[in-house]
Write a protein that holds these residues in place. Structure first.
Motif, PDB file in Angstrom:
ATOM      1  N   ILE A   1      -3.516  -4.354  -6.770  1.00  0.00           N
ATOM      2  CA  ILE A   1      -3.127  -3.947  -5.405  1.00  0.00           C
ATOM      3  C   ILE A   1      -4.010  -4.661  -4.390  1.00  0.00           C
ATOM      4  CG2 ILE A   1      -3.010  -2.032  -3.783  1.00  0.00           C
ATOM      5  CD1 ILE A   1      -2.495  -0.183  -6.133  1.00  0.00           C
ATOM      6  N   ALA A   2      -5.340  -4.590  -4.616  1.00  0.00           N
ATOM      7  CA  ALA A   2      -6.264  -5.137  -3.628  1.00  0.00           C
ATOM      8  C   ALA A   2      -6.043  -6.638  -3.440  1.00  0.00           C
ATOM      9  CB  ALA A   2      -7.703  -4.853  -4.044  1.00  0.00           C
TER      10      ALA A   2
ATOM     11  N   GLY B   1       0.894   1.945  -8.584  1.00  0.00           N
ATOM     12  CA  GLY B   1       0.510   3.298  -8.177  1.00  0.00           C
ATOM     13  C   GLY B   1       0.704   4.301  -9.298  1.00  0.00           C
TER      14      GLY B   1
ATOM     15  N   SER C   1      -2.700 -10.004   3.814  1.00  0.00           N
ATOM     16  CA  SER C   1      -3.286  -9.861   5.152  1.00  0.00           C
ATOM     17  C   SER C   1      -3.961 -11.160   5.589  1.00  0.00           C
ATOM     18  CB  SER C   1      -4.231  -8.664   5.230  1.00  0.00           C
ATOM     19  OG  SER C   1      -5.181  -8.743   4.232  1.00  0.00           O
ATOM     20  N   MET C   2      -4.525 -11.911   4.626  1.00  0.00           N
ATOM     21  CA  MET C   2      -5.036 -13.241   4.957  1.00  0.00           C
ATOM     22  C   MET C   2      -3.917 -14.118   5.504  1.00  0.00           C
ATOM     23  SD  MET C   2      -8.066 -13.853   4.798  1.00  0.00           S
ATOM     24  CE  MET C   2      -9.554 -14.283   4.027  1.00  0.00           C
TER      25      MET C   2
ATOM     26  N   MET D   1      -5.778  -1.231  -9.601  1.00  0.00           N
ATOM     27  CA  MET D   1      -6.351  -1.281  -8.251  1.00  0.00           C
ATOM     28  C   MET D   1      -6.653  -2.721  -7.848  1.00  0.00           C
ATOM     29  SD  MET D   1      -9.084   1.725  -7.789  1.00  0.00           S
ATOM     30  CE  MET D   1      -8.687   3.430  -8.061  1.00  0.00           C
TER      31      MET D   1
ATOM     32  N   VAL E   1      -2.724  -7.235  -1.515  1.00  0.00           N
ATOM     33  CA  VAL E   1      -2.814  -6.842  -0.100  1.00  0.00           C
ATOM     34  C   VAL E   1      -3.736  -7.804   0.649  1.00  0.00           C
ATOM     35  CG1 VAL E   1      -3.474  -5.024   1.499  1.00  0.00           C
ATOM     36  CG2 VAL E   1      -2.336  -4.441  -0.593  1.00  0.00           C
ATOM     37  N   TYR E   2      -4.851  -8.174  -0.002  1.00  0.00           N
ATOM     38  CA  TYR E   2      -5.772  -9.128   0.621  1.00  0.00           C
ATOM     39  C   TYR E   2      -5.057 -10.451   0.896  1.00  0.00           C
ATOM     40  CZ  TYR E   2     -10.065 -11.757   1.393  1.00  0.00           C
ATOM     41  OH  TYR E   2     -11.056 -12.521   1.943  1.00  0.00           O
TER      42      TYR E   2
ATOM     43  N   ALA F   1       2.469   1.771  -3.352  1.00  0.00           N
ATOM     44  CA  ALA F   1       1.486   2.247  -4.336  1.00  0.00           C
ATOM     45  C   ALA F   1       1.193   3.723  -4.119  1.00  0.00           C
ATOM     46  CB  ALA F   1       0.197   1.430  -4.232  1.00  0.00           C
ATOM     47  N   THR F   2       1.044   4.112  -2.827  1.00  0.00           N
ATOM     48  CA  THR F   2       0.746   5.518  -2.545  1.00  0.00           C
ATOM     49  C   THR F   2       1.893   6.416  -2.988  1.00  0.00           C
ATOM     50  OG1 THR F   2      -0.476   4.717  -0.629  1.00  0.00           O
ATOM     51  CG2 THR F   2      -0.069   7.060  -0.746  1.00  0.00           C
TER      52      THR F   2
ATOM     53  N   ILE G   1       0.839  -1.207   0.000  1.00  0.00           N
ATOM     54  CA  ILE G   1       0.000   0.000   0.000  1.00  0.00           C
ATOM     55  C   ILE G   1       0.871   1.253   0.000  1.00  0.00           C
ATOM     56  CG2 ILE G   1      -1.584   1.380   1.411  1.00  0.00           C
ATOM     57  CD1 ILE G   1      -3.136  -1.021   2.008  1.00  0.00           C
TER      58      ILE G   1
ATOM     59  N   ASP H   1      -2.924 -12.886   8.976  1.00  0.00           N
ATOM     60  CA  ASP H   1      -3.912 -13.281   9.983  1.00  0.00           C
ATOM     61  C   ASP H   1      -3.835 -14.771  10.269  1.00  0.00           C
ATOM     62  OD1 ASP H   1      -4.742 -10.764  10.144  1.00  0.00           O
ATOM     63  OD2 ASP H   1      -6.784 -11.092   9.420  1.00  0.00           O
TER      64      ASP H   1
END
Lengths: 282, 316
Positions: free
Chosen positions: A259-260, A235, A267-268, A256, A263-264, A218-219, A215, A271
């Motif tokens: 990226i999504a 980005g 984070s999966m 996008m 990142v998903y 990309a930013t 993230i 977690d």
């Protein structure tokens, strides 16, 4: 008679209990494969511009997702962008973990250094991270080395604080006292006895930090700093397409999604690792 | 209480000092001398160079410069912008309203969405809506806030035409209501991206509290679920959540600097980016200081609120 359990069966049982790791791992595997085999999956150069084929729609002239305002193939830029993103995210997180734990250990063991370093870390973490990293990159100039070091500085203070707190509490424990009593050096105690206690946290932090790095990369590239112009990053592709978003919304949408999804996935994975390795923090 | 507040302010001094020094060092590592960028435009003579060096405190060794910098700050003089010649803090105060509105508006959105979602997820644990809400908020977290910003811009400003497409209608010119309306989209984008983690913290804190003995006692006394959840449990959860607010505000402040760029809002964040590209270092220095001081001050305020909410807490 001892029954032999096949690897496939073990995997099945594991995936039943750790669905998140499997989903995250699968998504990341896809992104990694797309990045690694990018040259096989597209015939187009992600950097060379083509003034005759700008803003093509999906499917035109053999461009799977069309071309951007400079005539570069969008699909190819997404594939090569995966390389850039993964490479930088993994490097940044590896260095963050290493440098952060080192700083944490030093702070936990040497009170004098602790006093100074903690003030610096406090100062760093009282600024918005993205602005700090932006300023650092602008100061150090664009390029992989300066981008990676700026991102490390922006994300290391959490790791350093955690390791420091662990050192502080573990120092009171009997097994560390025993170690010191039998004459083990500071370095030996730290590396062999304190650090292993942080390992599961650090692994989890590594997994979830990767998404954060993607993230912030990309930013930053959306804001136009970090890597030399033309380098395929998601980005930068979004920034490039944002000007014509009203006409070609899909050109903003494709990077996008990339990226999504990544990142998903991370984070999966993060977690899942947390639930598996340190269930008490759930 | 007065003693506590005083102590808290005194403790902030070393942190602010560290920030001052850090920002000073950062701005001195920058290659080149900001005056050189002036010289290219203006063809300065050596005497004029000397004058500008003197004016902006750039002559002498780094230590002398640092001493002068600190002396000037104690006198309340943070320097003038190299770009428009006005005092740096004047420039910040002129544009501060947009950034502050976005930051607080988005924090409000995060709290107003995050806390109820978290409470619902905890009281209806493992229900369909619990899974649905947590996967929705997980998905939103995976999209960077600038992407969310572009998304809401496309849908609500361009397709549905509910909000102005770009720009900020300032408080001074159009009044507070129009200003807030024109900043709704960036604030929603930032607010949503913070909601998921807030909801998750609320949920786990709430579950923690709901497992405590006094909740069981309340239930065995025959109190209604509503009273237990909101009067007994949530009150205790809220005081813990206060400690998370400062991190949220800080990350939303960072988000605001990015979203100001997406929506071309003339706020402090945009000024921070422009000052760096203009080599306007005194301005950049002042902005970083301003953000850090804002954060430190907010932390003190939150500590006070925390103490007021929960008298058991001893903050030393």
């Amino acid at each position: 008679m001892k029954q032999k359990i096949s690897f496939g069966r073990k995997l099945l049982v594991f995936s039943k209990h750790h669905g998140r790791i499997m989903i995250g791992g699968f998504l990341i595997l896809v992104i990694v494969l797309l990045g690694v085999f990018a040259p096989l999956l597209t015939d187009f150069d992600p950097i060379a511009t083509n003034g005759y084929q700008v803003n093509l729609r999906s499917g035109q002239e053999g461009h799977l997702l069309g071309t951007d305002a400079q005539g570069r193939d969008v699909w190819s830029r997404i594939l090569y962008g995966a390389r850039t993103s993964l490479l930088i995210a993994v490097t940044v997180q590896l260095i963050t973990i290493a440098v952060g734990s080192l700083i944490g250990l030093v702070c936990g063991y040497f009170p004098k250094a602790d006093l100074i370093i903690m003030r610096i870390l406090e100062a760093i973490s009282s600024l918005p991270t993205i602005l700090l990293v932006y300023v650092l990159v602008m100061i150090m100039g664009s390029g992989y080395v300066s981008l990676i070091s700026a991102m490390v500085i922006g994300s290391m203070s959490g790791v350093a604080r955690y390791v420091r707190a662990q050192v502080m509490s573990l120092r009171q424990k009997e097994f560390v006292e025993r170690e010191i009593a039998i004459g083990a050096g500071t370095f030996r105690t730290m590396v062999l006895h304190v650090l292993p206690h942080c390992s599961s946290y650090l692994l989890v932090r590594f997994g979830s930090g990767l998404g954060g790095s993607i993230i912030s990369l990309a930013t930053l590239s959306f804001l136009g700093v970090g890597l030399p112009g033309g380098t395929p990053t998601w980005g930068a592709d979004i920034a490039n397409a944002a000007g014509k978003m009203m006409v070609y919304p899909e050109k903003v949408f494709f990077p996008m999604i990339a990226i999504a999804v990544s990142v998903y996935g991370f984070s999966m994975l993060g977690d899942g690792l947390r639930d598996w390795l340190s269930p008490e923090t759930r | 209480m007065g003693k506590f507040i005083l102590k808290r302010f005194l403790l902030a001094i070393p942190v602010l000092f560290a920030i001052l020094t850090l920002v000073f060092i950062l701005m001195r590592i920058v290659p080149g001398n900001p005056i050189y960028s002036l010289q290219e435009d203006a063809n300065l003579t050596p005497e004029q160079m000397e004058f500008f060096n003197e004016k902006y405190g750039l002559n002498g060794t780094v230590f002398e410069q640092y001493g002068k910098y600190l002396r000037n700050i104690v006198k309340g003089d943070f320097g003038d912008s190299l770009f428009n010649g006005k005092p740096v803090f004047g420039n910040i105060f002129d544009r501060m309203d947009a950034t502050l509105i976005i930051t607080f508006y988005s924090t409000l959105i995060t709290l107003l969405l995050g806390i109820p979602i978290g409470v619902y997820a905890a009281t209806h644990r493992n229900s369909f809506l619990d899974y649905f809400l947590s996967s929705c908020s997980m998905l939103v977290t995976c999209i960077p806030s600038f992407c969310l910003g572009l998304g809401v811009l496309y849908v609500f400003a361009y397709k549905l035409q509910l909000f102005p497409i770009i720009g900020y209608e300032s408080v001074a010119k159009y009044g507070l209501w129009r200003a807030i309306k024109s900043l709704t989209l960036p604030s929603v984008a930032i607010g949503l991206s913070g909601t998921a983690s807030f909801a998750r913290h609320t949920r786990s804190q709430m579950l923690d509290v709901l497992g405590q003995d006094y909740i069981r006692t309340a239930r065995s006394k025959g109190m209604s679920e509503g009273v237990i959840n909101y009067r007994h449990a949530l009150k205790n959860v809220l005081s813990v959540l206060i400690t998370l607010v400062s991190g949220t505000v800080l990350s939303h402040l960072g988000g605001s600097t990015v979203l100001e760029k997406v929506f071309s809002v003339q706020g402090v964040g945009l000024l921070a980016y422009d000052s760096l590209t203009n080599f306007d270092y005194p301005q950049e220095q002042a902005i970083l200081l301003f953000f850090a001081a804002l954060f430190v001050f907010m932390n003190i305020m939150l500590d006070i609120v925390y103490k007021l909410l929960d008298p058991r807490i001893k903050l030393d």
